[in-house]
Design a protein around this motif. Structure first.
Motif, PDB file in Angstrom:
ATOM      1  N   ARG A  13       0.777  -1.130   0.180  1.00 28.10           N
ATOM      2  CA  ARG A  13       0.210  -0.020   0.096  1.00 28.10           C
ATOM      3  C   ARG A  13       0.873   1.110   0.061  1.00 28.10           C
ATOM      4  N   PHE A  14       2.103   1.259   0.812  1.00 26.21           N
ATOM      5  CA  PHE A  14       2.771   2.488   0.635  1.00 26.21           C
ATOM      6  C   PHE A  14       4.137   2.314   0.161  1.00 26.21           C
ATOM      7  N   LEU A  15       4.716   3.298  -0.306  1.00 28.47           N
ATOM      8  CA  LEU A  15       5.982   3.550  -0.800  1.00 28.47           C
ATOM      9  C   LEU A  15       6.864   4.415  -0.058  1.00 28.47           C
ATOM     10  N   LYS A  16       7.955   4.366   0.174  1.00 28.72           N
ATOM     11  CA  LYS A  16       8.752   5.330   0.945  1.00 28.72           C
ATOM     12  C   LYS A  16       9.994   5.229   0.173  1.00 28.72           C
ATOM     13  N   VAL A  17      10.573   6.133  -0.215  1.00 25.15           N
ATOM     14  CA  VAL A  17      11.725   6.328  -0.943  1.00 25.15           C
ATOM     15  C   VAL A  17      12.786   7.573  -0.388  1.00 25.15           C
ATOM     16  N   TYR A  18      13.987   6.982  -0.342  1.00 31.09           N
ATOM     17  CA  TYR A  18      14.900   7.793   0.523  1.00 31.09           C
ATOM     18  C   TYR A  18      16.263   8.403  -0.526  1.00 31.09           C
ATOM     19  N   ASP A  19      16.753   9.453  -0.139  1.00 31.95           N
ATOM     20  CA  ASP A  19      18.137   9.652  -0.556  1.00 31.95           C
ATOM     21  C   ASP A  19      18.364   9.966  -2.188  1.00 31.95           C
ATOM     22  N   ASN A  20      18.605  11.194  -2.566  1.00 35.22           N
ATOM     23  CA  ASN A  20      19.106  11.280  -3.740  1.00 35.22           C
ATOM     24  C   ASN A  20      17.969  10.881  -5.085  1.00 35.22           C
ATOM     25  N   ILE A  21      16.813  11.598  -4.768  1.00 34.41           N
ATOM     26  CA  ILE A  21      15.671  11.006  -5.581  1.00 34.41           C
ATOM     27  C   ILE A  21      15.551  11.772  -6.816  1.00 34.41           C
ATOM     28  N   THR A  22      15.603  11.194  -7.911  1.00 31.47           N
ATOM     29  CA  THR A  22      15.268  11.903  -9.250  1.00 31.47           C
ATOM     30  C   THR A  22      14.272  11.110  -9.987  1.00 31.47           C
ATOM     31  N   GLY A  23      13.393  12.023 -10.910  1.00 32.67           N
ATOM     32  CA  GLY A  23      12.474  11.448 -11.562  1.00 32.67           C
ATOM     33  C   GLY A  23      11.836  12.084 -12.295  1.00 32.67           C
ATOM     34  N   HIS A  24      10.603  11.688 -13.063  1.00 34.80           N
ATOM     35  CA  HIS A  24       9.883  12.387 -14.134  1.00 34.80           C
ATOM     36  C   HIS A  24       8.126  12.029 -13.350  1.00 34.80           C
ATOM     37  N   MET A  25       7.348  13.307 -13.611  1.00 33.61           N
ATOM     38  CA  MET A  25       6.203  13.095 -13.497  1.00 33.61           C
ATOM     39  C   MET A  25       5.347  13.875 -14.482  1.00 33.61           C
ATOM     40  N   ASP A  26       4.524  13.251 -15.367  1.00 26.95           N
ATOM     41  CA  ASP A  26       3.896  13.746 -16.323  1.00 26.95           C
ATOM     42  C   ASP A  26       4.857  14.499 -17.269  1.00 26.95           C
ATOM     43  N   ASN A  27       4.708  15.840 -17.468  1.00 24.35           N
ATOM     44  CA  ASN A  27       5.929  16.818 -18.066  1.00 24.35           C
ATOM     45  C   ASN A  27       6.911  17.473 -17.244  1.00 24.35           C
ATOM     46  N   MET A  28       6.840  16.921 -15.994  1.00 26.39           N
ATOM     47  CA  MET A  28       7.852  17.737 -15.167  1.00 26.39           C
ATOM     48  C   MET A  28       8.924  16.587 -14.783  1.00 26.39           C
ATOM     49  N   THR A  29      10.326  17.127 -14.297  1.00 26.06           N
ATOM     50  CA  THR A  29      11.155  16.343 -13.557  1.00 26.06           C
ATOM     51  C   THR A  29      11.504  16.780 -12.249  1.00 26.06           C
ATOM     52  N   PHE A  30      11.941  16.302 -11.486  1.00 26.30           N
ATOM     53  CA  PHE A  30      12.207  16.417 -10.005  1.00 26.30           C
ATOM     54  C   PHE A  30      13.407  15.776  -9.243  1.00 26.30           C
ATOM     55  N   THR A  31      14.174  16.415  -8.409  1.00 28.66           N
ATOM     56  CA  THR A  31      15.036  15.987  -7.861  1.00 28.66           C
ATOM     57  C   THR A  31      15.086  16.324  -6.336  1.00 28.66           C
ATOM     58  N   THR A  32      15.641  15.731  -5.472  1.00 29.12           N
ATOM     59  CA  THR A  32      16.002  16.143  -3.975  1.00 29.12           C
ATOM     60  C   THR A  32      17.363  15.862  -3.728  1.00 29.12           C
ATOM     61  N   GLY A  33      17.642  16.233  -2.464  1.00 28.86           N
ATOM     62  CA  GLY A  33      19.090  16.385  -2.051  1.00 28.86           C
ATOM     63  C   GLY A  33      19.317  14.864  -1.511  1.00 28.86           C
ATOM     64  N   PRO A  34      20.569  15.040  -0.846  1.00 31.50           N
ATOM     65  CA  PRO A  34      20.852  13.478  -0.041  1.00 31.50           C
ATOM     66  C   PRO A  34      19.956  13.049   0.870  1.00 31.50           C
ATOM     67  N   SER A  35      19.230  13.999   1.435  1.00 29.27           N
ATOM     68  CA  SER A  35      18.071  13.311   2.524  1.00 29.27           C
ATOM     69  C   SER A  35      16.736  13.434   2.236  1.00 29.27           C
ATOM     70  N   GLY A  36      16.732  13.488   0.837  1.00 29.86           N
ATOM     71  CA  GLY A  36      15.201  13.829   0.437  1.00 29.86           C
ATOM     72  C   GLY A  36      14.303  12.328   0.805  1.00 29.86           C
ATOM     73  N   ILE A  37      13.031  12.427   0.899  1.00 28.47           N
ATOM     74  CA  ILE A  37      12.091  11.418   1.772  1.00 28.47           C
ATOM     75  C   ILE A  37      10.899  11.630   0.682  1.00 28.47           C
ATOM     76  N   LEU A  38      10.354  10.565  -0.151  1.00 30.37           N
ATOM     77  CA  LEU A  38       9.075  10.562  -0.917  1.00 30.37           C
ATOM     78  C   LEU A  38       8.279   9.492  -0.336  1.00 30.37           C
ATOM     79  N   GLU A  39       7.072   9.740   0.038  1.00 29.05           N
ATOM     80  CA  GLU A  39       6.116   8.953   0.530  1.00 29.05           C
ATOM     81  C   GLU A  39       4.912   8.899  -0.210  1.00 29.05           C
ATOM     82  N   TYR A  40       4.245   7.596  -0.577  1.00 30.09           N
ATOM     83  CA  TYR A  40       3.260   7.677  -1.413  1.00 30.09           C
ATOM     84  C   TYR A  40       2.218   6.604  -0.847  1.00 30.09           C
TER      85      TYR A  40
END
Length: 189
Positions: free
Chosen positions: A111-138
């Motif tokens: 049900r849940f996804l947690k992603v850590y550290d240096n996240i890069t990606g694409h979402m529709d027509n956008m790109t995104f980046t985080t730093g070394p301590s980035g956290i994405l929860e979905y």
């Protein structure tokens, strides 16, 4: 008819053969858990299976699925939670798609996804980046997520950065919070 000594000798022979078979089984188990021999190892006392080359597809419904790839990771065999290293993620639904890479991630209770550290990606027509301590929860069920500890989203020549980004894939919105900066460059016609 066998005497007591004869029966005892047969029992001793069976005991020695049983011990030899047991020893062979133990040696085979030790060899099979060698990392070069099989793609997994286990720590059954902790309910953990260590795996290499994980490729997981989880179908949520006809239009929605999650695909995770990882070089290696751990699987808790009781609750099927995964702890993944060098993660590639693809999430696709009817109206929303995201693909991302991260140093590590967790897939929890299907049900849940947690992603850590240096996240890069694409979402529709956008790109995104985080730093070394980035956290994405979905949360797949709710269709809602949050990115913490700084994220920058790029679209064309424009960028928005903030400490926190909340998004709702079902209702198609993104909220930027805390220390928001915008770089806007109008397109030249």
């Amino acid at each position: 008819m066998l005497t007591f000594k004869g029966r005892r000798r047969i029992i001793n022979v069976f005991l020695v053969i049983s011990l030899l078979i047991f020893a062979v089984v133990i040696v085979v188990i030790i060899i099979r858990e060698d990392e070069d021999m099989v793609p997994y190892q286990s720590d059954l006392l902790k309910n953990i299976v260590k795996m290499k080359e994980i490729d997981l597809l989880y179908v949520i419904d006809n239009n929605t699925y999650v695909k995770l790839k990882s070089k290696h990771g751990n699987v808790n065999i009781i609750d099927y939670n995964l702890d993944l290293i060098n993660l590639d993620l693809l999430y696709t639904s009817k109206d929303f798609a995201i693909d991302a890479k991260a140093s590590r991630g967790e897939y929890l209770s299907q049900r849940f996804l947690k992603v850590y550290d240096n996240i890069t990606g694409h979402m529709d027509n956008m790109t995104f980046t985080t730093g070394p301590s980035g956290i994405l929860e979905y949360d797949y069920t709710e269709g809602k997520g949050i990115v913490k500890n700084g994220v920058t989203i790029y679209q064309d020549n424009n960028a928005i950065s903030s400490k926190i980004v909340e998004f709702d894939a079902n209702n198609n919105f993104i909220i930027f919070k805390d220390n928001v900066t915008v770089e806007y460059k109008p397109s030249q016609e």
